[in-house]
Design a protein around this motif. Structure first.
Motif, short mmCIF file in Angstrom:
data_model
loop_
_atom_site.label_atom_id
_atom_site.label_comp_id
_atom_site.label_asym_id
_atom_site.label_seq_id
_atom_site.Cartn_x
_atom_site.Cartn_y
_atom_site.Cartn_z
N PRO A 2 0.81 -1.21 0.00
CA PRO A 2 0.00 0.00 0.00
C PRO A 2 0.85 1.27 0.00
CG PRO A 2 -0.84 -1.57 1.58
CD PRO A 2 0.48 -2.10 1.10
N ALA A 3 0.35 2.29 -0.65
CA ALA A 3 1.11 3.52 -0.82
C ALA A 3 0.91 4.52 0.31
CB ALA A 3 0.73 4.17 -2.14
N SER A 4 -0.09 4.34 1.15
CA SER A 4 -0.38 5.31 2.20
C SER A 4 -1.01 4.60 3.40
CB SER A 4 -1.34 6.38 1.68
OG SER A 4 -2.63 5.82 1.47
N PRO A 5 -1.03 5.29 4.55
CA PRO A 5 -1.71 4.69 5.71
C PRO A 5 -3.18 4.37 5.41
CG PRO A 5 -0.36 6.52 6.42
CD PRO A 5 -0.34 6.53 4.92
N ALA A 6 -3.85 5.26 4.70
CA ALA A 6 -5.27 5.02 4.40
C ALA A 6 -5.45 3.80 3.52
CB ALA A 6 -5.89 6.25 3.73
N SER A 7 -4.61 3.64 2.51
CA SER A 7 -4.76 2.48 1.63
C SER A 7 -4.46 1.19 2.39
CB SER A 7 -3.90 2.61 0.38
OG SER A 7 -2.53 2.69 0.69
N LEU A 8 -3.54 1.23 3.34
CA LEU A 8 -3.26 0.06 4.17
C LEU A 8 -4.49 -0.30 5.01
CD1 LEU A 8 -1.32 -2.07 5.37
CD2 LEU A 8 -0.67 -0.34 7.05
N VAL A 9 -5.07 0.69 5.67
CA VAL A 9 -6.26 0.47 6.50
C VAL A 9 -7.39 -0.11 5.65
CG1 VAL A 9 -8.09 1.63 7.79
CG2 VAL A 9 -5.70 2.22 8.21
N ILE A 10 -7.66 0.51 4.52
CA ILE A 10 -8.76 0.07 3.65
C ILE A 10 -8.51 -1.35 3.16
CG2 ILE A 10 -9.91 0.53 1.45
CD1 ILE A 10 -9.34 3.58 2.13
N SER A 11 -7.27 -1.63 2.79
CA SER A 11 -6.91 -2.97 2.33
C SER A 11 -7.12 -4.00 3.43
CB SER A 11 -5.45 -2.96 1.88
OG SER A 11 -5.01 -4.25 1.57
N TYR A 31 -13.34 6.99 0.69
CA TYR A 31 -12.62 7.45 -0.50
C TYR A 31 -11.89 8.77 -0.24
CZ TYR A 31 -14.35 3.62 -3.29
OH TYR A 31 -14.60 2.36 -3.79
N ARG A 32 -12.43 9.60 0.65
CA ARG A 32 -11.73 10.83 1.01
C ARG A 32 -10.44 10.49 1.76
NH1 ARG A 32 -15.11 13.22 4.37
NH2 ARG A 32 -13.87 12.84 6.21
N TRP A 33 -10.50 9.51 2.66
CA TRP A 33 -9.28 9.05 3.33
C TRP A 33 -8.26 8.61 2.30
CZ3 TRP A 33 -11.45 5.06 7.40
CH2 TRP A 33 -12.19 5.74 8.39
N LEU A 34 -8.73 7.84 1.33
CA LEU A 34 -7.84 7.33 0.29
C LEU A 34 -7.21 8.47 -0.51
CD1 LEU A 34 -6.81 4.66 -0.82
CD2 LEU A 34 -8.77 4.62 -2.36
N ALA A 35 -8.00 9.46 -0.87
CA ALA A 35 -7.50 10.61 -1.64
C ALA A 35 -6.49 11.42 -0.83
CB ALA A 35 -8.66 11.49 -2.09
N LYS A 36 -6.75 11.57 0.47
CA LYS A 36 -5.85 12.33 1.34
C LYS A 36 -4.64 11.50 1.77
CE LYS A 36 -8.31 13.70 4.78
NZ LYS A 36 -9.06 14.30 5.87
N GLY A 37 -4.79 10.18 1.69
CA GLY A 37 -3.70 9.30 2.07
C GLY A 37 -3.66 8.97 3.55
N ARG A 38 -4.63 9.45 4.30
CA ARG A 38 -4.63 9.20 5.73
C ARG A 38 -6.06 9.12 6.27
NH1 ARG A 38 -5.95 13.70 8.50
NH2 ARG A 38 -5.83 15.68 7.44
N VAL A 39 -6.19 8.45 7.38
CA VAL A 39 -7.46 8.36 8.10
C VAL A 39 -7.61 9.64 8.90
CG1 VAL A 39 -8.72 7.10 9.89
CG2 VAL A 39 -7.34 5.85 8.21
N ASP A 40 -8.80 10.21 8.93
CA ASP A 40 -9.04 11.42 9.72
C ASP A 40 -8.62 11.18 11.17
OD1 ASP A 40 -10.17 12.68 7.51
OD2 ASP A 40 -12.21 12.11 8.06
N GLN A 41 -7.95 12.14 11.75
CA GLN A 41 -7.44 12.01 13.12
C GLN A 41 -8.54 11.62 14.10
OE1 GLN A 41 -4.14 12.25 13.90
NE2 GLN A 41 -4.68 11.57 15.94
#
Length: 67
Positions: A2-11, A31-41
């Protein structure tokens, strides 16, 4: 890998649709998390709690840093 923390979480949750269902967040939020690359704090603790509940292997450092 995965390229970002968000993509890891989603995966780890099994994809965007399943992540949305298991976390109770809308698909647009996921999808917003994915676009930003991170999960909202504000969602990190909830995501970790729900990961434990649904037996999704996920650590705080993975959610925050992707590692």
């Amino acid at each position: 890998m995965p390229a970002s923390p968000a993509s890891l979480v989603i995966s780890r949750f099994g994809g965007a649709a399943k992540c949305s269902k298991l976390t109770g967040r809308s698909r647009s939020t996921i999808y917003r998390w994915l676009a930003k690359g991170r999960v909202d704090q504000g969602a990190v603790d909830d995501v970790l709690r729900l990961a434990r509940k649904h037996r999704v292997k996920l650590t705080r450092s993975e959610v925050l840093l992707g590692v």
